[in-house]
Design an enzyme around this catalytic site. Structure first.
Site, PDB file in Angstrom:
ATOM      1  N   ARG A  16       0.909  -1.053   0.039  1.00 29.62           N
ATOM      2  CA  ARG A  16       0.134  -0.018  -0.045  1.00 29.62           C
ATOM      3  C   ARG A  16       0.787   1.203   0.065  1.00 29.62           C
ATOM      4  O   ARG A  16       1.851   1.331   0.710  1.00 29.62           O
ATOM      5  CB  ARG A  16      -0.953   0.028   1.405  1.00 29.62           C
ATOM      6  CG  ARG A  16      -1.914  -1.035   0.999  1.00 29.62           C
ATOM      7  CD  ARG A  16      -3.135  -0.623   2.308  1.00 29.62           C
ATOM      8  NE  ARG A  16      -2.557  -1.275   3.483  1.00 29.62           N
ATOM      9  CZ  ARG A  16      -2.674  -0.665   4.679  1.00 29.62           C
ATOM     10  NH1 ARG A  16      -2.998   0.453   4.938  1.00 29.62           N
ATOM     11  NH2 ARG A  16      -2.196  -1.307   5.626  1.00 29.62           N
ATOM     12  N   SER A 105      -8.604  -0.437  -0.852  1.00 31.62           N
ATOM     13  CA  SER A 105      -9.349  -1.071   0.056  1.00 31.62           C
ATOM     14  C   SER A 105      -9.879   0.041   0.729  1.00 31.62           C
ATOM     15  O   SER A 105     -10.948   0.852   0.049  1.00 31.62           O
ATOM     16  CB  SER A 105      -8.557  -1.746   1.300  1.00 31.62           C
ATOM     17  OG  SER A 105      -9.273  -2.522   2.164  1.00 31.62           O
ATOM     18  N   HIS A 106      -9.958   0.137   1.945  1.00 34.57           N
ATOM     19  CA  HIS A 106     -10.917   1.514   2.639  1.00 34.57           C
ATOM     20  C   HIS A 106     -10.102   2.526   2.831  1.00 34.57           C
ATOM     21  O   HIS A 106     -10.449   3.682   3.612  1.00 34.57           O
ATOM     22  CB  HIS A 106     -11.341   0.856   4.038  1.00 34.57           C
ATOM     23  CG  HIS A 106     -10.250   0.491   4.916  1.00 34.57           C
ATOM     24  ND1 HIS A 106      -9.479  -0.670   4.720  1.00 34.57           N
ATOM     25  CD2 HIS A 106      -9.729   1.251   5.892  1.00 34.57           C
ATOM     26  CE1 HIS A 106      -8.478  -0.686   5.558  1.00 34.57           C
ATOM     27  NE2 HIS A 106      -8.592   0.178   6.282  1.00 34.57           N
ATOM     28  N   LYS A 115      -3.256  -6.668  -3.536  1.00 35.06           N
ATOM     29  CA  LYS A 115      -3.648  -7.815  -2.673  1.00 35.06           C
ATOM     30  C   LYS A 115      -3.350  -9.032  -3.287  1.00 35.06           C
ATOM     31  O   LYS A 115      -3.664  -8.938  -4.552  1.00 35.06           O
ATOM     32  CB  LYS A 115      -4.863  -7.842  -1.907  1.00 35.06           C
ATOM     33  CG  LYS A 115      -5.092  -6.991  -1.182  1.00 35.06           C
ATOM     34  CD  LYS A 115      -6.426  -6.874  -0.368  1.00 35.06           C
ATOM     35  CE  LYS A 115      -6.692  -5.552   0.564  1.00 35.06           C
ATOM     36  NZ  LYS A 115      -8.413  -5.713   1.057  1.00 35.06           N
ATOM     37  N   ASP A 246     -13.254  -2.194  -1.535  1.00 37.09           N
ATOM     38  CA  ASP A 246     -13.141  -3.278  -2.579  1.00 37.09           C
ATOM     39  C   ASP A 246     -13.971  -4.665  -2.261  1.00 37.09           C
ATOM     40  O   ASP A 246     -13.858  -5.629  -2.721  1.00 37.09           O
ATOM     41  CB  ASP A 246     -11.437  -3.587  -2.440  1.00 37.09           C
ATOM     42  CG  ASP A 246     -10.950  -4.367  -1.295  1.00 37.09           C
ATOM     43  OD1 ASP A 246     -11.658  -3.725  -0.121  1.00 37.09           O
ATOM     44  OD2 ASP A 246     -10.179  -4.985  -1.411  1.00 37.09           O
ATOM     45  N   ASP A 248     -14.466  -6.575   0.651  1.00 37.78           N
ATOM     46  CA  ASP A 248     -14.022  -7.876   1.390  1.00 37.78           C
ATOM     47  C   ASP A 248     -14.332  -7.643   2.590  1.00 37.78           C
ATOM     48  O   ASP A 248     -14.091  -8.553   3.442  1.00 37.78           O
ATOM     49  CB  ASP A 248     -12.434  -8.055   1.023  1.00 37.78           C
ATOM     50  CG  ASP A 248     -11.417  -7.186   1.628  1.00 37.78           C
ATOM     51  OD1 ASP A 248     -11.897  -5.801   2.106  1.00 37.78           O
ATOM     52  OD2 ASP A 248     -10.520  -7.192   1.216  1.00 37.78           O
TER      53      ASP A 248
END
Length: 467
Positions: A16, A105-106, A115, A246, A248
């Site tokens: 990231r 992601s968040h 990922k 995303d 998950d």
């Protein structure tokens, strides 16, 4: 040729960085070459690639594919997708040995990352460090890989709907649910899924927009659930679901607007799963409520506490054959009739199934849960090296005092009326403190005990970063 990554981007669970500052196309290309080299050396030759809805994701995906092809790897591109779609593609497409999702992601809108999965296993920790080593040494294999593009959406939605097999269709028709995609990559899947699901469905913010114009897609922050709460109240719906950028991680509220935290969702899933898998092992992370572990045992299951981190939970589940796992962060992992990876969309379908199979509304199940007094994650900015030293110092003092504790991930100190946890984050330069008790007085006492330990190591809780 060689490539050196910014030291901040190779994290414990994923890769990231801030696009244009610590992360760019050259990094994505090098990740592709390094990962492709790993796949080839393991005997593989084909990798699936997807990307989320962030503004920088298409550019990074293009560079990533270039790097994979340059290492001799054939690439199957699935395009804009939720991360669980990438995991599903890697698990179901024949002759695919690995997968990489470009996703932030968040995290904030200008962040992005990757990922990965290799041979059905989470790719993290030492594997990610090894990608950096390969790039730094220029230890890349070379070749000319080919690229194909496929549409995985219909097959993925078919697989999600299998989560309702054996459930009374008439009762499913009676459900009413709000879905908040937060303008993240899960939006198109939610549209396709709910079009085929029984029941009434109210959809929020399903258009993919990397600016995230309505609210940030992090369902663990209650402020981000405000729109969902309004939709449930206005429509008098049974419950509401929210997803991260995303797809998950899942968040939920019940029919009266109460948040259902990750460990509380896991308690509902545990009751459902243990009906058909009695005495099964269920894993939760070290931040989860003591009430969850007690509930799993009460239901006849075998609770196991494990380290925080989606890759760590997935790996542990596979190692010991657990049927279900989850984290406070909203990652839920079903190995019961599914693949064992974190899929918030599948978890949503299984929540529908659970409320019908158990014959109890989500609101009633939330109402029946014990009232606990707990803190959110209290986070302190700490130098990267010092954060681990502080945890070690606290552990040593507690050992000397004869304290009862779990040391699987930091220190979780047990008391008759609750617990407190101190751990070093694996992804940021912070310490994390959390405490829980059955009474407000107990919580205050436990926090005071934790503060005392922090003070002995020179840390003041006034330096809180927030939840």
């Amino acid at each position: 040729m060689r490539h050196s990554f910014h030291p901040s981007i190779l994290r414990e669970y994923d890769i990231r960085g801030v696009f244009g500052e610590t992360l760019g196309p050259d990094d994505a290309r090098a990740i592709g070459r390094s990962f492709g080299t790993r796949v080839t050396r393991a005997g593989g030759r084909r990798v699936v690639v997807g990307y989320d809805g962030r503004l920088s994701s298409p550019l990074l995906e293009h560079a990533l594919v270039e790097g994979l092809n340059a290492s001799g790897i054939d690439v199957v591109r699935i395009g804009l997708s939720a991360t669980p779609m990438l995991y599903y593609a890697a698990a179901s497409i024949p002759d695919v040995q690995g997968g990489i999702q470009v996703t932030g992601s968040h995290n904030p809108a200008n962040h992005n990352g990757f990922k990965a999965v290799l041979e059905g296993a989470a790719f993290y920790g030492a594997d990610i460090v090894d990608l950096g080593r390969i790039a730094d040494e220029g230890d890349w294999l070379s070749g000319t890989g080919q690229t194909t593009t496929i549409d995985i959406m219909d097959a993925y939605v078919d697989r999600l709907i299998e989560g309702l097999e054996g459930v009374d269709q008439t009762l499913l028709e009676g459900l009413s649910i709000a879905w908040d995609a937060g303008n993240g990559a899960a939006g198109p899947v939610i549209e396709a899924l709910t079009a085929r699901l029984p029941g009434r469905h109210v959809l929020l913010f399903t258009s993919v927009d990397g600016h995230f114009p309505n609210h940030h897609p992090d369902p663990t922050v209650e402020a981000n659930l405000a729109d969902l709460g309004l939709a449930v109240a206005r429509g008098r719906l049974d419950f509401g679901l929210a997803f991260d950028g995303d797809g998950d991680r899942i968040g939920a509220i019940d029919g009266v607007g109460r948040t259902i935290w990750g460990d509380q969702l896991l308690a509902i899933f545990a009751e459902d799963v243990l009906k058909t898998s009695p005495e099964a092992t269920i894993i939760a992370d070290v931040k989860a409520s003591g009430a969850l572990f007690e509930r799993i045992a009460e239901l006849g299951g075998r609770p196991q506490m494990w380290k925080t981190g989606h890759s760590l939970i997935k790996s542990r589940m596979k190692e010991i054959g657990a049927v279900l796992g989850g984290e406070m962060s909203g990652h839920v992992f079903f190995a019961d009739r599914y693949y064992g990876f974190d899929d918030a969309l599948y978890a949503a379908v299984r929540l529908m199934a659970a409320t019908v199979r158990l014959g109890k509304s989500v609101t009633a199940m939330r109402e029946a849960m014990p009232v606990m007094f707990n803190t959110p994650e209290l986070r302190f900015a700490i130098d990267d090296a010092r954060k681990f030293e502080i945890v070690d110092e606290v552990r040593d003092r507690l050992h000397a005092a004869g304290a009862q504790m779990n040391e699987i991930d930091g220190v979780r100190v047990d008391a008759p009326d609750g617990w407190w946890l101190l751990r070093a984050s694996n992804t940021q330069d912070v310490l994390v403190l959390r405490a829980e008790s059955r009474t407000a007085e107990g919580l205050a006492r436990l926090l005071s005990e934790a503060d005392g330990q922090l003070a002995e190591s020179g840390i003041n809780r006034g330096s809180i970063l927030g939840h």
